[in-house]
Each structure stands twice: as structure tokens, then as C-alpha cells.
Design an enzyme around this catalytic site. Structure first.
Site, PDB file in Angstrom:
ATOM      1  N   HIS A 106       0.824  -1.211   0.000  1.00 17.16           N
ATOM      2  CA  HIS A 106       0.000   0.000   0.000  1.00 17.16           C
ATOM      3  C   HIS A 106       0.857   1.259   0.000  1.00 17.16           C
ATOM      4  CE1 HIS A 106       0.620   0.656   4.357  1.00 17.16           C
ATOM      5  NE2 HIS A 106       0.648  -0.656   4.400  1.00 17.16           N
ATOM      6  N   THR A 126      -3.012   7.485   9.761  1.00 19.69           N
ATOM      7  CA  THR A 126      -3.932   7.539   8.614  1.00 19.69           C
ATOM      8  C   THR A 126      -4.109   6.171   7.963  1.00 19.69           C
ATOM      9  OG1 THR A 126      -2.190   8.112   7.028  1.00 19.69           O
ATOM     10  CG2 THR A 126      -3.295   9.951   8.151  1.00 19.69           C
TER      11      THR A 126
END
Ligand SMILES: *[C@@H]1O[C@H](CO)[C@@H](O)[C@H](O)[C@H]1NC(C)=O
Ligand SMILES: *[C@@H]1O[C@H](CO)[C@@H](O)[C@H](O)[C@H]1NC(C)=O
Ligand SMILES: *[C@@H]1O[C@H](CO)[C@@H](O)[C@H](O)[C@H]1NC(C)=O
Ligand SMILES: *[C@@H]1O[C@H](CO)[C@@H](O)[C@H](O)[C@H]1NC(C)=O
Ligand SMILES: *[C@@H]1O[C@H](CO)[C@@H](O)[C@H](O)[C@H]1NC(C)=O
Length: 271
Positions: free
Chosen positions: A100, A214
Site C-alpha cells: 500500500h 492515517t
């Protein structure tokens, strides 16, 4: 007709089975790679992070989440937070493709950020594109997060925003290493000594607020520092970082989260 249809059906079943069995390693890898992703339409997308694992519940239950829009008319302008007290030293580091994102992990505890009396050790840095934080609604092309942690696991992150322009010097030093790991998830590469001072974090003006990680587990109580100076990065450099993100969204920025009346300060300190 019915017979033909069933032959076609059997044939397509066989084809499917052959296709499935010919690349089990690959589908396994895709499964392992992303426990979560950035695809809004996916079960593993940002709207669902809080449902994927019980320990990720803050992603949906938190009230002080990140990123947020740093809206200038509502920030409190201060000067008493001082210049950023960063004390960075060169360290051996490992570049990792996490599927990611791409992360640079430091092997020593020798760099730190001091806030008030607390020293937060620089552990790793990673990139998001486009930016996660916005300023007055404006999104930038890239955001670097420098993740610092105390031994008791209190976290402070410095965010640096970039817009497309001339190449970033620090990323240009990592070019060959990024090329070597950008195609395969889970790939790691020792990059030798890296000097975080070469990121050239500007110290005087920054936003400060309390938010969260986040990415899952979205833990809160993270002290955020977003530097106001916008740096430059080339399209090629962003492309190199983006090849790590394999989902459909072609982005690894979490959507903006509600501010919920939090205090956001803008420190204007003349260095
Ligand atoms: C999350 O919030 C909901 C609704 O406020 C609450 O019922 C639930 O217990 C919370 N979950 C956790 C794990 O705190
Ligand atoms: C950095 O890593 C290299 C190779 O593993 C090692 O030889 C060297 O001693 C390390 N340097 C420091 C300062 O840890
Ligand atoms: C640091 O100290 C200032 C001034 O006392 C205070 O307002 C601020 O909340 C403290 N910051 C952190 C992250 O603890
Ligand atoms: C860095 O600090 C962590 C946590 O305090 C500790 O577990 C780790 O062993 C330290 N690493 C080095 C290389 O000193
Ligand atoms: C949040 O951080 C502050 C200051 O670092 C600390 O005093 C407080 O205990 C933390 N709260 C939680 C819930 O971790």
C-alpha cells in the site's frame, strides 16, 4: 441446444480451474499484500477499515482521526511552539514495499524530534500520493510522513507536502533502490547509510493538531506537525512511488476526516 450449452459450460469451468490452478502463488500474494486498500468501492476500502479487524475499530469509532483539511480561517495563529526541534543523524536504512506504500525504515534510534520535554525517535518514513492533508481544500501531489515514537509508543508525525516541479533531492538519492523494489510487494532492500537531514525539513512554520494514524489501526493521540513550506517532486518520482500501490484506486490517500471542533494551530515562528 441444451447439450451444446452444457458442453460450453463444462469447457468454461475447466478453463477457469486451469487458470486458477496455474497461478495460485500470485493470487495468494494479492490476498496477503493488502489487508486493506484505498479503493472506495471495495470491502477493504477506507469506509470499511474499521470492520476488517476488531483491533482496527478506531478507524470507524475515532473522533480525532486524520487526515483533515487545514482550513486557514479556523486555525489559531501562534508563535509560542518555537522552531521544530529536530535532531537527525545518518543511519543505515531498509527500503520496503508494503503493497500500500513504500517505507524507509531506519535501523538506529539516533534521530529524534523533541516536543516540549519529550523525545520522539524517528523510526520510518513513507509516502502518500496524492497528499492526505489539504490546506484550505487544496490537495497536493505527494505527502511524506516522518513517523517518530517514544519508548512508551507515543507517536508524533511530521508531514511534508509536495507539488509537481523539479525533482526532490532526497528521493533522487533513492532512485535506484526504488526502481529495484517498486515492482514487487514485500520486497526489501538495504540502502546503506541515509541522512534524514537531506530531506531538508523547514522548521519555522507549521500546523499542529492532535489526530491519528492515517492507516489501520488508526490509533489516536498522534501529535501532527504539517510543515507549511511546499516542496517540489517530479512526475517520474511520484510514478516510481505509485507502482507500489496495486489496487484500482491508484492512490494511497485516506479520505478527509471530520475535524470535530479540534484545535488546529498554525505556528508562525521566525527562525
Ligand atoms: C464504537 O461505537 C459504537 C457506537 O457509538 C459503540 O456501540 C461501540 O461499542 C464502539 N466500539 C468500540 C469497540 O468501542
Ligand atoms: C551499516 O550496515 C553495514 C552493512 O550491514 C555495516 O557494515 C555497517 O557497520 C553499518 N553501519 C552502522 C553505523 O551501523
Ligand atoms: C507543549 O507545550 C505547549 C505549551 O505549554 C502546550 O500548549 C502543548 O500542548 C504541548 N504540546 C504537546 C504535544 O504536548
Ligand atoms: C530502538 O528503540 C526500541 C524501543 O525503545 C528498542 O526496542 C530497539 O532495540 C532500539 N534499537 C536499537 C538499534 O537500538
Ligand atoms: C495522549 O497523549 C497525552 C500527551 O502525550 C497523554 O498525556 C495522554 O495520556 C494520552 N492519552 C491517551 C488516551 O493515550
Amino acid at each position: 441446444m441444451a447439450k451444446l450449452a452444457s458442453i460450453v459450460l463444462i469447457f468454461s469451468l475447466i478453463t477457469t480451474l486451469v487458470l486458477l490452478s496455474s497461478c495460485p502463488a500470485m493470487s495468494q500474494e494479492v490476498e496477503d499484500e493488502s489487508e486493506f486498500n484505498y479503493d472506495e468501492g471495495s470491502d477493504k476500502g477506507p469506509q470499511n477499515w474499521g470492520n476488517i479487524k476488531p483491533e482496527w475499530f478506531m478507524c470507524k469509532n475515532g473522533t480525532k482521526q486524520s487526515p483533515i483539511d487545514l482550513l486557514n480561517p479556523t486555525v489559531q495563529i501562534v508563535s509560542n511552539l518555537g522552531a521544530l526541534q529536530i535532531n537527525y543523524k545518518p543511519s543505515n536504512a531498509t527500503l520496503k514495499n508494503r503493497g500500500h506504500d513504500i517505507m524507509l525504515e531506519l535501523s538506529s534510534n539516533s534521530s529524534y524530534l523533541q516536543i516540549n520535554e519529550t523525545q520522539y525517535v524517528l523510526k520510518q518514513l513513507h509516502w502518500h500520493s496524492p497528499s492526505e492533508h489539504t490546506i484550505d481544500g487544496q490537495r497536493f501531489d505527494l505527502e511524506l510522513h516522518l513517523v517518530h515514537q517514544t519508548p512508551s509508543e507515543k507517536i508524533a508525525v511530521i508531514g511534508i507536502l509536495y507539488r509537481i516541479g523539479k525533482p526532490d533531492f532526497f528521493l533522487s538519492l533513492l532512485k535506484e533502490d526504488l526502481e529495484a523494489i517498486s515492482e514487487s510487494n514485500g520486497a526489501e532492500r538495504e540502502v546503506g547509510m541515509v541522512d534524514p537531514n537531506l530531506i531538508a525539513v523547514s522548521r519555522g512554520q507549521y500546523y499542529r493538531y492532535i489526530g491519528s494514524l492515517t492507516t489501520p489501526p488508526c490509533s489516536e493521540n498522534v501529535t501532527w506537525t504539517i510543515v507549511t513550506e511546499i516542496k517540489c517532486v517530479s512526475t517520474e518520482q511520484i510514478q516510481l512511488l505509485r507502482t507500489a500501490v496495486h489496487d484500482k484506486s491508484n492512490s494511497n490517500a485516506r479520505p478527509l476526516q471530520p475535524v470535530n471542533g479540534r484545535l488546529v494551530q498554525l505556528n508562525k515562528y521566525r527562525v
